[in-house]
Design a protein around this motif. Structure first.
Motif, PDB file in Angstrom:
ATOM      1  N   UNK A 207       0.684  -1.233   0.119  1.00 58.52           N
ATOM      2  CA  UNK A 207      -0.210   0.436   0.232  1.00 58.52           C
ATOM      3  C   UNK A 207       1.038   0.903   0.380  1.00 58.52           C
ATOM      4  N   UNK A 208       2.252   1.255  -0.092  1.00 60.27           N
ATOM      5  CA  UNK A 208       3.324   2.091  -0.457  1.00 60.27           C
ATOM      6  C   UNK A 208       3.112   2.976   0.730  1.00 60.27           C
ATOM      7  N   UNK A 209       2.969   2.341   1.960  1.00 67.42           N
ATOM      8  CA  UNK A 209       2.899   3.792   3.089  1.00 67.42           C
ATOM      9  C   UNK A 209       4.108   3.338   4.349  1.00 67.42           C
ATOM     10  N   UNK A 210       4.782   2.215   3.221  1.00 66.48           N
ATOM     11  CA  UNK A 210       6.422   1.826   3.873  1.00 66.48           C
ATOM     12  C   UNK A 210       7.100   2.767   3.971  1.00 66.48           C
ATOM     13  N   UNK A 211       7.704   3.426   3.807  1.00 63.28           N
ATOM     14  CA  UNK A 211       8.282   5.507   3.494  1.00 63.28           C
ATOM     15  C   UNK A 211       7.890   5.665   4.775  1.00 63.28           C
ATOM     16  N   UNK A 212       6.887   5.809   5.478  1.00 65.41           N
ATOM     17  CA  UNK A 212       6.290   6.816   6.800  1.00 65.41           C
ATOM     18  C   UNK A 212       6.838   6.009   8.055  1.00 65.41           C
ATOM     19  N   UNK A 213       7.760   4.925   7.657  1.00 67.08           N
ATOM     20  CA  UNK A 213       7.579   3.999   9.280  1.00 67.08           C
ATOM     21  C   UNK A 213       9.288   3.589   9.243  1.00 67.08           C
ATOM     22  N   UNK A 214       9.854   3.270  10.276  1.00 71.14           N
ATOM     23  CA  UNK A 214      10.800   2.799  10.889  1.00 71.14           C
ATOM     24  C   UNK A 214      11.446   1.989  11.918  1.00 71.14           C
TER      25      UNK A 214
END
Length: 391
Positions: A372-379
């Motif tokens: 869903x391309x939300x991986x860039x929002x987390x670490x």
């Protein structure tokens, strides 16, 4: 009996204390000797005299200027004759370049010397504290397998020029992990390996690094030493990760596969550490073929920890880019990469990649976020074993 002081006691025992010899050196001579000792330490570490060059380490350039000055001083050869066992003073003078003061000025290093008039005086001879700090960066050895790393440096430089990577001021993100690039002391440096966790004298956790420099040298700095050096270096920078681009897209690329799997494996190795943490240690990979073929003969392959494996999860994906997806997992879980060295069939030490100390449910979440391309929002936070919002 009255207490005797140390001198009286030694005299009573017949022990003579030689009077300390007053130094016969002038302050100028002491500075010349101290400056030459820096050059000798460089020669001992690198097996050659320091030379000029834009691609050289800052301290090497300073030492090259200093050596050039010493060769011009009439009294230097006599004063340093006993120390100069390598014939450094009799060698050919380095190519002409900036003098030491000009070089320091260009580097932004101020000269606080009180005696500004003696142009032959060797100033900027550092204190022992400054030498230790400099040693954290400058004490390097030649990198025997530098050709392995050269393509990576060349690619990183190209990506900087084209804007794929950016330079970031060190401080907001202080993490240091395998695969990171930094600019330190004017040199591009690559973290090839982060060693196992060790205790620092103050009780904090630390690790020994294998740090490769673009000039073909390497050092084994402690992680905290590199962090301190990057903090203190006004030009110190972190290189951002390259923009991975869209993971799924309409246009085909050379490394795209029409359909395939993200797979998660668990090792059946009897290695004590693996056995103790078996439920936590997972290998994450991508394949466009059959899993049975992929893991056949795993017990003979150091990549699979030289042991049989079991498939614990697979995720079928379409129109994906294999390299980008694998890079995402490596960067996402880099801080939790398994630090384990095993021997291959020939007895050579191997440090397998793609194995991480990450719970299976976290890998599930990572795949969902990639989709869903939300991986860039987390670490990923390895301490709490969960994703946190990116600062």
């Amino acid at each position: 009996m009255a207490d005797m002081d140390d001198d009286e006691l030694l005299a009573a025992l017949g022990v003579e204390i030689p009077a300390p010899k007053a130094s016969s050196r002038t302050p100028r001579e002491e500075r010349i000797i101290a400056g030459f000792e820096d050059i000798l330490r460089f020669h001992q570490a690198h097996g050659r005299a320091p030379v000029h060059g834009q691609g050289r380490d800052i301290f090497e350039r300073l030492y090259a200027v200093r050596l050039e000055q010493l060769r011009k001083l009439p009294e230097a050869r006599t004063l340093l004759a006993e120390l100069d066992s390598h014939g450094l003073l009799s060698g050919a003078a380095p190519a002409a370049g900036m003098d030491e003061d000009s070089l320091l000025a260009a580097l932004g290093v101020a000269d606080d010397s009180a005696d500004q008039d003696d142009i032959t005086m060797l100033r900027h001879v550092r204190s022992s504290t400054a030498k230790r700090a400099a040693g954290e960066i400058a004490d390097r050895t030649p990198c025997a397998d530098f050709e392995r790393f050269r393509p990576g440096f060349e690619q990183a430089e190209r990506e900087l020029k084209t804007g794929i990577r950016k330079t970031l001021r060190f401080g907001r993100d202080t993490s240091i992990a395998d695969g990171n690039y930094f600019i330190i002391g004017g040199q591009l440096a690559y973290v090839a390996e982060v060693g196992g966790s060790i205790k620092a004298p103050n009780g904090a956790s630390d690790a020994r690094l294998r740090l490769i420099y673009a000039n073909g040298t390497e050092s084994n700095l402690l992680r905290r030493s590199l962090q301190r050096a990057l903090y203190k270096d006004s030009t110190g920078r972190r290189l951002s990760d390259p923009d991975t681009g869209p993971l799924f897209g309409a246009m085909s690329e050379p490394d795209d596969i029409e359909s395939g799997f993200v797979y998660v494996l668990r090792s059946l190795s009897r290695h004590p550490f693996v056995a103790e943490h078996r439920e936590l240690i997972h290998k994450i990979g991508v394949t466009g073929g059959k899993m049975e073929t992929r893991i056949a003969g795993a017990e003979k392959d150091a990549t699979y920890l030289s042991a049989e494996v079991e498939v614990v999860a697979t995720y079928k994906l379409h129109n994906l880019n294999r390299t980008r997806l694998e890079n995402i997992f490596h960067r996402l879980f880099g801080a939790a990469q398994l630090d384990l060295t095993i021997e291959d069939r020939l007895g050579h030490p191997v440090k397998p990649r793609e194995w991480f100390l990450v719970p299976l449910h976290v890998i599930d979440e990572a795949v969902r976020r990639i989709q869903d391309e939300s991986i860039t929002e987390v670490v990923y936070d390895p301490q709490s074993a969960r994703f946190l919002a990116r600062p």
